[in-house]
Design an enzyme around this catalytic site. Sequence first.
Site, mmCIF file in Angstrom:
data_model
loop_
_atom_site.group_PDB
_atom_site.id
_atom_site.type_symbol
_atom_site.label_atom_id
_atom_site.label_comp_id
_atom_site.label_asym_id
_atom_site.label_seq_id
_atom_site.Cartn_x
_atom_site.Cartn_y
_atom_site.Cartn_z
ATOM 1 N N GLY A 20 -11.946 -18.670 9.998
ATOM 2 C CA GLY A 20 -10.754 -17.872 10.291
ATOM 3 C C GLY A 20 -9.598 -18.644 10.898
ATOM 4 O O GLY A 20 -8.750 -18.050 11.575
ATOM 5 N N SER A 21 -9.520 -19.943 10.622
ATOM 6 C CA SER A 21 -8.378 -20.682 11.189
ATOM 7 C C SER A 21 -7.073 -20.232 10.521
ATOM 8 O O SER A 21 -6.036 -20.137 11.182
ATOM 9 C CB SER A 21 -8.571 -22.187 11.058
ATOM 10 O OG SER A 21 -8.418 -22.606 9.730
ATOM 11 N N MET A 95 -14.776 -15.339 0.531
ATOM 12 C CA MET A 95 -15.595 -15.953 -0.506
ATOM 13 C C MET A 95 -16.242 -14.957 -1.471
ATOM 14 O O MET A 95 -17.198 -15.305 -2.163
ATOM 15 C CB MET A 95 -16.659 -16.848 0.139
ATOM 16 C CG MET A 95 -16.048 -18.035 0.865
ATOM 17 S SD MET A 95 -14.848 -18.910 -0.171
ATOM 18 C CE MET A 95 -14.660 -20.445 0.692
ATOM 19 N N ILE A 97 -15.566 -12.305 -4.800
ATOM 20 C CA ILE A 97 -14.598 -12.087 -5.875
ATOM 21 C C ILE A 97 -14.351 -10.590 -6.023
ATOM 22 O O ILE A 97 -15.293 -9.810 -6.209
ATOM 23 C CB ILE A 97 -15.107 -12.716 -7.186
ATOM 24 C CG1 ILE A 97 -15.185 -14.240 -6.988
ATOM 25 C CG2 ILE A 97 -14.179 -12.372 -8.349
ATOM 26 C CD1 ILE A 97 -15.826 -14.977 -8.139
ATOM 27 N N LEU A 98 -13.095 -10.208 -5.895
ATOM 28 C CA LEU A 98 -12.746 -8.789 -5.975
ATOM 29 C C LEU A 98 -12.663 -8.357 -7.443
ATOM 30 O O LEU A 98 -12.277 -9.145 -8.305
ATOM 31 C CB LEU A 98 -11.407 -8.557 -5.269
ATOM 32 C CG LEU A 98 -11.424 -8.842 -3.759
ATOM 33 C CD1 LEU A 98 -10.004 -8.968 -3.211
ATOM 34 C CD2 LEU A 98 -12.210 -7.785 -2.999
ATOM 35 N N HIS A 114 -5.856 -21.468 -1.603
ATOM 36 C CA HIS A 114 -6.954 -22.230 -2.201
ATOM 37 C C HIS A 114 -6.746 -23.714 -1.883
ATOM 38 O O HIS A 114 -5.630 -24.223 -2.007
ATOM 39 C CB HIS A 114 -6.987 -21.993 -3.712
ATOM 40 C CG HIS A 114 -8.167 -22.632 -4.370
ATOM 41 N ND1 HIS A 114 -9.445 -22.124 -4.246
ATOM 42 C CD2 HIS A 114 -8.271 -23.739 -5.127
ATOM 43 C CE1 HIS A 114 -10.279 -22.910 -4.911
ATOM 44 N NE2 HIS A 114 -9.598 -23.890 -5.453
HETATM 45 C C1 GAR Z 1 -9.675 -22.794 3.672
HETATM 46 O O1 GAR Z 1 -9.654 -24.175 3.418
HETATM 47 C C2 GAR Z 1 -9.291 -22.017 2.428
HETATM 48 O O2 GAR Z 1 -8.305 -22.652 1.657
HETATM 49 C C3 GAR Z 1 -10.596 -21.969 1.702
HETATM 50 O O3 GAR Z 1 -11.558 -21.738 2.704
HETATM 51 C C4 GAR Z 1 -11.097 -22.303 3.928
HETATM 52 C C5 GAR Z 1 -11.149 -21.237 4.991
HETATM 53 O O4 GAR Z 1 -10.888 -21.768 6.246
HETATM 54 N N1 GAR Z 1 -10.609 -20.952 0.713
HETATM 55 C C6 GAR Z 1 -11.257 -21.052 -0.441
HETATM 56 O O5 GAR Z 1 -11.955 -21.993 -0.734
HETATM 57 C C7 GAR Z 1 -11.099 -19.853 -1.356
HETATM 58 N N2 GAR Z 1 -11.527 -20.156 -2.674
HETATM 59 P P1 GAR Z 1 -10.567 -20.815 7.478
HETATM 60 O O6 GAR Z 1 -11.687 -19.766 7.500
HETATM 61 O O7 GAR Z 1 -10.592 -21.715 8.664
HETATM 62 O O8 GAR Z 1 -9.225 -20.195 7.233
#
Ligand code: GAR
Length: 192
Positions: A20-21, A95, A97-98, A114
């Site tokens: 969740g950053s 993560m 897929i809707l 992404h």
């Molecule tokens: C991020 O790097 C985001 O781009 C990626 O997951 C990470 C989540 O980090 N998303 C995907 O890979 C979607 N296909 P976070 O939870 O710290 O925001």
Amino acid sequence: MGKLIGPKKIKTAIFISGKGSNLKNIIKFSKNKNSPITVDLIISNTPKAKGLRFANQFGIRKKIFNFKNLKESEKKILSLLKNRNIKFIALAGFMKILSKNFIKNFKGKIINIHPSLLPKYKGLNTHHKAIKNKDKFAGCTVHYVTAKLDSGKKILQKKIKITSKDNAISLAKKVLKEEHKLYPAAIMKIFS
Ligand code: GAR
């Protein structure tokens, strides 16, 4: 004279699955006077998502749907979003897929970040793939969500250099830092 009140901010739900950053970063951004959105709801597909703590930290409603039955979970989410008058969705490390049907209900109102230079490296392990292929550049992309995975129209993209010292972990860190700039910029772009 009464206080001037700006236009109402767009009620937004953020969907997460992990750290969740990006969520935290968007919440902080949403508190700026100029932000077009306000984060009203956090949705996760798992109680294990570390990012859920930001719901408590910032006093935002959170809700978990396990997605074991996709149709049922989506139906419940749609009704919750409707009840709360949510008009915009930002996926932030979500993560699941809707379905087509879900996306149809929020056409042009769901965006995603992404960690690659789309259309390169859709799906998982993007940094690993970039290193393995000895790419010179990596990056991140904010795009509209369509029924086809990581394929909707691009909103913004940021390119960064991969150095000879980089591995998948260092690259992920570097890209994430850029994600935190790109996501708010993309939201500003959409609503400006
Ligand atoms: C991020 O790097 C985001 O781009 C990626 O997951 C990470 C989540 O980090 N998303 C995907 O890979 C979607 N296909 P976070 O939870 O710290 O925001």
